[in-house]
Design a protein around this motif. Structure first.
Motif, PDB file in Angstrom:
ATOM      1  N   ASP A 107       0.853  -1.188   0.000  1.00  0.00           N
ATOM      2  CA  ASP A 107       0.000   0.000   0.000  1.00  0.00           C
ATOM      3  C   ASP A 107       0.885   1.232   0.000  1.00  0.00           C
ATOM      4  OD1 ASP A 107      -2.316   1.432  -0.114  1.00  0.00           O
ATOM      5  OD2 ASP A 107      -2.816   1.251   2.000  1.00  0.00           O
ATOM      6  N   GLY A 108       0.299   2.343  -0.387  1.00  0.00           N
ATOM      7  CA  GLY A 108       1.009   3.610  -0.387  1.00  0.00           C
ATOM      8  C   GLY A 108       0.619   4.448   0.808  1.00  0.00           C
ATOM      9  N   CYS A 109       1.484   5.366   1.175  1.00  0.00           N
ATOM     10  CA  CYS A 109       1.215   6.273   2.289  1.00  0.00           C
ATOM     11  C   CYS A 109       1.686   7.664   1.894  1.00  0.00           C
ATOM     12  CB  CYS A 109       1.952   5.815   3.542  1.00  0.00           C
ATOM     13  SG  CYS A 109       1.778   6.935   4.958  1.00  0.00           S
ATOM     14  N   GLU A 110       0.918   8.667   2.295  1.00  0.00           N
ATOM     15  CA  GLU A 110       1.290  10.044   2.004  1.00  0.00           C
ATOM     16  C   GLU A 110       1.453  10.821   3.302  1.00  0.00           C
ATOM     17  OE1 GLU A 110      -0.414  11.747  -1.889  1.00  0.00           O
ATOM     18  OE2 GLU A 110      -1.979  10.385  -1.173  1.00  0.00           O
ATOM     19  N   GLN A 111       2.535  11.599   3.382  1.00  0.00           N
ATOM     20  CA  GLN A 111       2.829  12.409   4.560  1.00  0.00           C
ATOM     21  C   GLN A 111       2.716  13.876   4.190  1.00  0.00           C
ATOM     22  OE1 GLN A 111       6.860  12.316   6.016  1.00  0.00           O
ATOM     23  NE2 GLN A 111       6.236  12.822   8.088  1.00  0.00           N
ATOM     24  N   LYS A 112       1.888  14.598   4.902  1.00  0.00           N
ATOM     25  CA  LYS A 112       1.676  16.011   4.626  1.00  0.00           C
ATOM     26  C   LYS A 112       2.945  16.817   4.888  1.00  0.00           C
ATOM     27  CE  LYS A 112      -1.215  19.954   5.991  1.00  0.00           C
ATOM     28  NZ  LYS A 112      -2.304  20.417   6.887  1.00  0.00           N
ATOM     29  N   VAL A 113       3.244  17.756   3.994  1.00  0.00           N
ATOM     30  CA  VAL A 113       4.384  18.646   4.166  1.00  0.00           C
ATOM     31  C   VAL A 113       3.909  20.090   4.014  1.00  0.00           C
ATOM     32  CG1 VAL A 113       6.055  16.962   3.315  1.00  0.00           C
ATOM     33  CG2 VAL A 113       4.984  18.541   1.705  1.00  0.00           C
ATOM     34  N   LEU A 114       4.764  21.020   4.407  1.00  0.00           N
ATOM     35  CA  LEU A 114       4.439  22.426   4.247  1.00  0.00           C
ATOM     36  C   LEU A 114       4.416  22.800   2.769  1.00  0.00           C
ATOM     37  CD1 LEU A 114       6.651  23.971   7.077  1.00  0.00           C
ATOM     38  CD2 LEU A 114       4.180  23.564   7.141  1.00  0.00           C
ATOM     39  N   VAL A 115       3.596  23.757   2.408  1.00  0.00           N
ATOM     40  CA  VAL A 115       3.495  24.194   1.011  1.00  0.00           C
ATOM     41  C   VAL A 115       4.796  24.890   0.622  1.00  0.00           C
ATOM     42  CG1 VAL A 115       2.243  25.616  -0.640  1.00  0.00           C
ATOM     43  CG2 VAL A 115       1.012  24.503   1.239  1.00  0.00           C
ATOM     44  N   PRO A 116       5.508  24.371  -0.397  1.00  0.00           N
ATOM     45  CA  PRO A 116       6.773  24.993  -0.800  1.00  0.00           C
ATOM     46  C   PRO A 116       6.540  26.386  -1.396  1.00  0.00           C
ATOM     47  CG  PRO A 116       6.551  22.767  -1.689  1.00  0.00           C
ATOM     48  CD  PRO A 116       5.210  23.162  -1.172  1.00  0.00           C
ATOM     49  N   ILE A 117       7.535  27.240  -1.246  1.00  0.00           N
ATOM     50  CA  ILE A 117       7.455  28.583  -1.820  1.00  0.00           C
ATOM     51  C   ILE A 117       7.699  28.538  -3.329  1.00  0.00           C
ATOM     52  CG2 ILE A 117       8.481  30.894  -1.788  1.00  0.00           C
ATOM     53  CD1 ILE A 117       9.158  30.448   1.139  1.00  0.00           C
ATOM     54  N   VAL A 118       8.630  27.692  -3.761  1.00  0.00           N
ATOM     55  CA  VAL A 118       8.968  27.583  -5.181  1.00  0.00           C
ATOM     56  C   VAL A 118       7.818  26.905  -5.921  1.00  0.00           C
ATOM     57  CG1 VAL A 118      10.610  26.662  -6.857  1.00  0.00           C
ATOM     58  CG2 VAL A 118      11.415  27.437  -4.598  1.00  0.00           C
TER      59      VAL A 118
END
Length: 245
Positions: A122-133
């Motif tokens: 299965d896949g898993c996604e980890q939330k990250v901060l929105v990049p500026i670039v």
């Protein structure tokens, strides 16, 4: 216990990690290279504090500004400590992660409708901060989650024993995109009589391996009793990977 609540480890587990990694932190630089006896700048924080900082980061995933405020150290020290410990942990544990032999896979396997299920993926996604670039922002955006994420693949046995964890990839990649990476094609480590169980996001895996147990798709009201029973059995076997995450 504060250590358990903040770091997710018992006191004894933390003591084992500190005895193993603190000497390594002391004698290596931020790139994981050995320090020369006569050189190297004085460290702004000790090895124990670096280890706590790193474990706190991977457990809670706060911003570096929040960590700077909590640990009362500059942002540059936070960055160096995280990079330092990441390099050490990756170097140490990557040598221990090997694909299990057939006997081990059989020991942890279970049966589903005459198929030996050796691996659940299965896949898993980890939330990250929105990049500026902007380019990074687009690459990390997951349309499935409607968030900016890193995504990865986990392969485990039906009893939850972890066999493989992939590197992290941009959140714009879907489950099959990640699986099709050469390093993630777990079917290559299986024999023809072993089966993989997965959800509908991995329909394409059937092009690579002859035994892939997938759920029967369609509205429940249109499925037969036998098909519903199979889907329930399938779900009960596959749910273990969700619990591992």
């Amino acid at each position: 216990d504060l250590i358990q609540a903040v770091l997710g480890l018992s006191r004894s587990q933390f003591d084992v990690l500190s005895r193993r990694f603190c000497p390594m932190i002391e004698c290596t630089d931020e790139n994981g290279q050995l320090l020369k006896n006569s050189s190297g700048r004085r460290r702004s924080i000790g090895s124990i504090k670096q280890l706590v900082l790193f474990l706190f980061w991977i457990r809670q995933y706060p911003t570096v500004r929040v960590m700077s405020w909590i640990f009362h150290v500059p942002l540059s020290v936070i960055h160096r400590s995280i990079n330092h410990c990441t390099a050490l942990f990756e170097s140490y544990y990557s040598k221990l992660v090997v694909w299990p032999e057939r006997a081990i896979r059989d020991y942890h396997s279970e049966w589903l409708r005459g198929w030996r299920i050796s691996v659940v993926i299965d896949g898993c996604e980890q939330k990250v901060l929105v990049p500026i670039v902007k380019l990074s922002e687009r690459a990390l955006y997951s349309g499935k989650k409607r968030l900016h994420t890193f995504t990865l693949l986990l392969a485990c046995a039906p009893d939850g024993h972890i066999f493989y964890l992939s590197p992290s990839y941009n959140g714009a990649k879907n489950d099959m995109n990640v699986y099709e990476m050469p390093e993630n094609q777990v079917h290559q480590g299986l024999d023809a009589d072993e089966a993989i169980i997965a959800d509908k996001g991995y329909v394409g895996v059937a092009h690579y391996h002859s035994r892939v147990a997938l759920p029967i798709l369609g509205q429940e009201s249109l499925l037969t009793v036998e098909e519903l029973e199979y889907n329930n059995e399938h779900k009960s076997k596959r749910i273990v990977v969700e619990n591992v995450f």
